[in-house]
Design an enzyme around this catalytic site. Structure first.
Site, PDB file in Angstrom:
ATOM      1  N   SER A  75       0.838  -1.196   0.000  1.00 23.15           N
ATOM      2  CA  SER A  75       0.000   0.000   0.000  1.00 23.15           C
ATOM      3  C   SER A  75       0.872   1.244   0.000  1.00 23.15           C
ATOM      4  O   SER A  75       2.023   1.217   0.449  1.00 23.15           O
ATOM      5  CB  SER A  75      -0.908   0.007   1.233  1.00 23.15           C
ATOM      6  OG  SER A  75      -1.597   1.237   1.343  1.00 23.15           O
ATOM      7  N   HIS A  76       0.303   2.338  -0.470  1.00 23.02           N
ATOM      8  CA  HIS A  76       0.990   3.622  -0.363  1.00 23.02           C
ATOM      9  C   HIS A  76       1.038   4.100   1.091  1.00 23.02           C
ATOM     10  O   HIS A  76       1.866   4.926   1.442  1.00 23.02           O
ATOM     11  CB  HIS A  76       0.277   4.680  -1.210  1.00 23.02           C
ATOM     12  CG  HIS A  76       0.519   4.547  -2.678  1.00 23.02           C
ATOM     13  ND1 HIS A  76       0.009   3.510  -3.424  1.00 23.02           N
ATOM     14  CD2 HIS A  76       1.257   5.302  -3.537  1.00 23.02           C
ATOM     15  CE1 HIS A  76       0.393   3.649  -4.680  1.00 23.02           C
ATOM     16  NE2 HIS A  76       1.156   4.717  -4.778  1.00 23.02           N
ATOM     17  N   SER A  77       0.153   3.612   1.907  1.00 23.98           N
ATOM     18  CA  SER A  77       0.034   4.084   3.286  1.00 23.98           C
ATOM     19  C   SER A  77       0.267   2.947   4.264  1.00 23.98           C
ATOM     20  O   SER A  77      -0.437   1.929   4.224  1.00 23.98           O
ATOM     21  CB  SER A  77      -1.363   4.674   3.512  1.00 23.98           C
ATOM     22  OG  SER A  77      -1.625   4.833   4.886  1.00 23.98           O
ATOM     23  N   SER A 137       0.695   2.927  -8.865  1.00 19.81           N
ATOM     24  CA  SER A 137       2.111   2.613  -8.900  1.00 19.81           C
ATOM     25  C   SER A 137       2.487   1.483  -7.954  1.00 19.81           C
ATOM     26  O   SER A 137       3.591   0.935  -8.048  1.00 19.81           O
ATOM     27  CB  SER A 137       2.934   3.869  -8.568  1.00 19.81           C
ATOM     28  OG  SER A 137       2.651   4.323  -7.255  1.00 19.81           O
TER      29      SER A 137
END
Length: 265
Positions: free
Chosen positions: A8-10, A71
């Site tokens: 995940s981005h987070s 991404s």
């Protein structure tokens, strides 16, 4: 048991999603590793960190990787260039949270990598069906096993030496079944559905369930996504059927759990 990697981005998002999924995984969930966020705890993904997480999660049975946005997919694909055994890795296109929950539950039951990957692949369609959208086709879209031939003709489920069925249990050839009312305040939502799948999966029996009031198709009780897509609500009348050597044991167990509301009454 296969391993899972949440990309995940987070970091906070990944940790929360993994926490939710592991709540459904029972006492022996699969290994789940998180590869999330940038080097300064900012938003982003790191291919090297993803590769490291894959290596940690791989016990030899393979790894399924679930990603969130854009991404993250590119980073996961790049990570495959860094792992020792990329042939044991599958990248899933499933929705992040739904796929992760389904993957944990299915993997915890001992399913192999290809089975888990196939199960979570239908996560988006399961939600569409529940909302009455494009996935709400007449025929089931989730993986189910229609092969009843796994039960031998003289199976204890139906043979002459079989014990008397429990009250309210129907016996039809090789299939036994019962009908019951769902008493859970929120119906068969995620937690009781996961408990149902785990209970059904521990028996040598093919168990299926349908919502009689909604006129739904029968779905495999081994598929969390298929069960949740039925959207079974409180007071719904369900039929649970089973074939196989342990069909009766499975039904006795599941009936007790449904009547008990999976501990939510």
């Amino acid at each position: 048991m296969i391993g899972l990697v949440a990309v995940s981005h987070s970091r906070a998002l990944a940790d929360a999603a993994v926490h939710l999924a592991l709540q459904m995984g029972g006492d022996d969930p699969p290994t789940v590793r998180v590869a999330a966020g940038g080097p300064d705890d900012d938003l982003g993904t790191d291919a090297v960190a993803i590769a490291a997480a894959i290596e940690e999660a791989d016990s030899g049975d393979g790894v399924l990787v679930l990603m969130d946005l854009g991404s993250a997919i590119l980073s996961a694909e790049t990570a495959l260039e860094f792992v020792a055994r990329p042939e044991r890795v599958r990248l899933s296109a499933a929705p992040f949270v739904e796929g992760l929950v389904a993957a944990v539950v299915t993997a915890a039951d001992g399913a192999d990598l290809e089975t888990v990957a196939a199960e979570v692949r239908g996560a988006a369609e399961a939600k569409e069906r529940q909302l009455g959208g494009p996935g709400d086709a007449a025929s089931p879209i989730l993986a189910t096993d229609d092969d009843a031939s796994t039960t031998a003709p003289d199976s204890p489920a139906s043979g002459p030496d079989a014990p008397d069925p429990a009250p309210g249990t129907a016996v039809d050839g090789r299939t036994v079944s019962f009908e019951a009312l769902v008493v859970n305040p929120s119906g068969l939502h995620a937690r009781p559905a996961a408990a149902f799948v785990k209970a059904a999966s521990q028996y040598d029996a093919e168990v299926r369930i349908c919502d009689l009031d909604a006129g739904s198709e029968e779905v495999s009780a081994r598929s969390l996504l298929a069960l949740m897509a039925l959207g079974i609500r409180r007071g719904a009348r369900v039929r649970v059927s089973a074939t196989g050597p342990q069909a009766r044991q499975a039904l006795d167990d599941l009936r007790a759990r449904i009547d008990d509301g999976f501990g939510e009454r």
